[in-house]
Design an enzyme around this catalytic site. Structure first.
Site, PDB file in Angstrom:
ATOM      1  N   ASP A  73       0.834  -1.194   0.000  1.00  0.00           N
ATOM      2  CA  ASP A  73       0.000   0.000   0.000  1.00  0.00           C
ATOM      3  C   ASP A  73       0.877   1.254   0.000  1.00  0.00           C
ATOM      4  OD1 ASP A  73      -1.057  -1.052   3.267  1.00  0.00           O
ATOM      5  OD2 ASP A  73       0.787  -0.003   2.715  1.00  0.00           O
ATOM      6  N   ASP A  75       1.321   5.164   1.252  1.00  0.00           N
ATOM      7  CA  ASP A  75       0.954   6.289   2.108  1.00  0.00           C
ATOM      8  C   ASP A  75       1.522   7.553   1.484  1.00  0.00           C
ATOM      9  OD1 ASP A  75      -0.284   4.586   3.875  1.00  0.00           O
ATOM     10  OD2 ASP A  75       1.524   4.308   5.081  1.00  0.00           O
ATOM     11  N   ASP A 149       9.726   6.240  12.794  1.00  0.00           N
ATOM     12  CA  ASP A 149      10.448   5.322  13.679  1.00  0.00           C
ATOM     13  C   ASP A 149      11.874   4.988  13.235  1.00  0.00           C
ATOM     14  OD1 ASP A 149       9.325   3.934  11.567  1.00  0.00           O
ATOM     15  OD2 ASP A 149       8.238   2.498  12.802  1.00  0.00           O
TER      16      ASP A 149
END
Ligand code: ATP
Ligand code: MG
Length: 454
Positions: A73, A75, A149
């Protein structure tokens, strides 16, 4: 040698940098194949850019593109506010209360558009362990990058100019296959302990080495996970289990000392020698399905992970004098109650699990109308796959699985012949019946004997 050199050059360049300016790489340098980018993702970035906003692919998609993997997917990160994004697309929905994101839909395809998030301020509310509770300001792209992160998850790709923007040495880490937390690892784990699980997932999934500074605090900080809301832990666990590398992830969790006391589920799964073979087979088949692009049901997955806990309790209830079918339901209740509380298992998943478990004794009834009735069960396929796993793990006689394979494939006459055929295994019949009512007599036997009658 060459890799080392590139790392040195890039590393130096970025150390000198204060992380507010990106290293910009052109197509020759990053080597991304534009064919791997979904046309809908390009539509979104293009529409935003034409309206005067910045827009990039970000996170896992850029990482995967750099690794030559087709992202599952996409983003998108932008400087447009959620309201501004929504206005540009016909089917766009603002999601989330705390930090709003926009879901843009094209047919079945869903793209997540997020406004750059601002730097987390020291004043943002935290719980008593230092976990950040709310931090929802918009910001600049470099502030958005520093909140992510890992270095490899903090790069931006602009499909229009085919450039990659790298603020934290992500390219170098992709090339050296290194997983590195952005900033000071201890502080980043404290802010959001779910990152401890994410380290394990990415290291196992990508087959990357965990940088020593990123790795070192993991074991000590593991207990912080207990303060995270169960629903978030569940989401992250589900990602881990559905990553296509679940087996590797669980082995890595164990290696990092993260399975212990971290999640009740993992204690059960990894420390039960009897169930280990079953779990190993279940995860291997889940991984294979995901890698082949086949759907996997979370219900089946969790039913497998917890099966041996159910078996243990099922046996105990029968030893205490309960009939097999009610005993199985009691065991399922016990296991689901504990796990729903701790893991926030969603209702739908829990009900799928119960269905799969409850079907198991029904496979043992091979006379009369029972097998035909079972054929009509909505979840026959899942129950049957589960039965085959039990056979493959040695929990029950493989003959039962073979019989059902034949029965499902057979025509009318073939099915009658199979029903007329005397079962070869001793699982059904009088011996089991006699044992059932004897209090405490069966001990901790695996694969409880089943008999008919509910
Ligand atoms: P996958 O391909 O497995 O989905 P992903 O990197 O896209 O991997 P997501 O969980 O979908 O992982 O998160 C998307 C991005 O959001 C990450 O790449 C990262 O930049 C950021 N992110 C997600 N969770 C966190 C977190 N707990 N802390 C900081 N950044 C995060
Ligand atoms: Mg993702």
């Amino acid at each position: 040698m060459i890799k080392k050199l590139i790392r040195r050059i890039l590393g130096k360049k970025q150390k000198a940098d204060d992380h507010t300016k990106p290293v910009i790489l052109g197509p020759q340098q990053h080597g991304i194949d534009p064919q791997l980018v979904s046309s809908n993702a390009v539509r979104v970035t293009q529409t935003l850019q034409e309206a005067g906003f910045k827009a990039f692919l970000v996170g896992g998609a850029v990482r995967d593109l750099l690794l030559g993997i087709k992202p599952k997917d996409f983003d998108i990160a932008t400087d447009a506010t959620p309201e501004q994004v929504k206005r540009l697309f016909r089917r766009a929905f603002i999601i989330g209360k705390r930090f709003q994101i926009v879901h843009v839909m094209f047919g079945q395809d869903l793209l997540e558009v997020t406004t750059f998030r601002g730097a987390s301020s020291d004043g943002s509310p935290k719980d008593e362990h230092g976990r950040v509770l709310r931090d929802n300001t918009f910001g600049e792209q470099h502030e958005d990058a520093v909140r992510r992160d890992f270095t490899i998850n903090a790069m931006y790709y602009d499909p229009a100019t085919q450039t990659v923007l790298d603020y934290h040495g992500g390219i170098a880490d992709i090339r050296s296959k290194t997983l590195r937390v952005i900033g000071v690892p201890e502080a980043r784990y404290r802010e959001d302990p779910v990152r401890l699980l994410r380290v394990v997932r990415f290291a196992a999934k990508l087959d990357f080495t965990i940088d020593p500074a990123t790795r070192e605090p993991i074991a000590v900080m593991a207990p912080l996970i207990n303060n995270v809301p169960a629903a978030r832990v569940f989401d992250e666990m589900l990602k881990l289990l559905m990553s296509g590398h679940a087996l590797a992830c669980l082995q890595q969790l164990r290696k990092e000392g993260l399975h212990h006391g971290l999640l009740p589920l993992l204690d059960v799964v990894l420390e039960q020698p009897l169930g280990e073979k079953f779990v190993r087979l279940a995860l291997a088949s889940t991984d294979a399905r995901i890698q082949q692009g086949k759907p996997v049901s979370p219900g089946f997955l969790f039913a497998s992970l917890l099966w041996h806990q159910v078996v243990e309790k099922w046996t105990a209830y029968q030893a205490a004098g309960e009939y097999p079918i009610p005993a199985l339901h009691l065991a399922a209740d016990d296991v689901l109650n504990t796990q729903t509380e701790k893991l926030a298992l969603q209702r739908k998943i829990a009900s799928d699990m119960r269905d799969i478990w409850a079907m198991q004794p029904r496979f043992e009834r091979r006379t009369g109308k029972s097998p035909y009735k079972l054929l009509e069960h909505l979840r026959l396929r899942a129950g049957y796959d589960f039965l085959l796993l039990r056979c493959a793990s040695g929990e029950i006689d493989g003959e039962l699985g073979e019989w059902w394979t034949a029965f499902i494939e057979a025509d009318g006459a073939g099915r009658e012949a199979l029903i007329a055929q005397k079962p070869k295994s001793g699982n059904e019949g009088g011996a089991a019946k006699k044992r059932v009512r004897r209090r405490g007599g069966r001990g901790r036997q695996q694969g409880p004997a089943i008999e008919s009658g509910e």
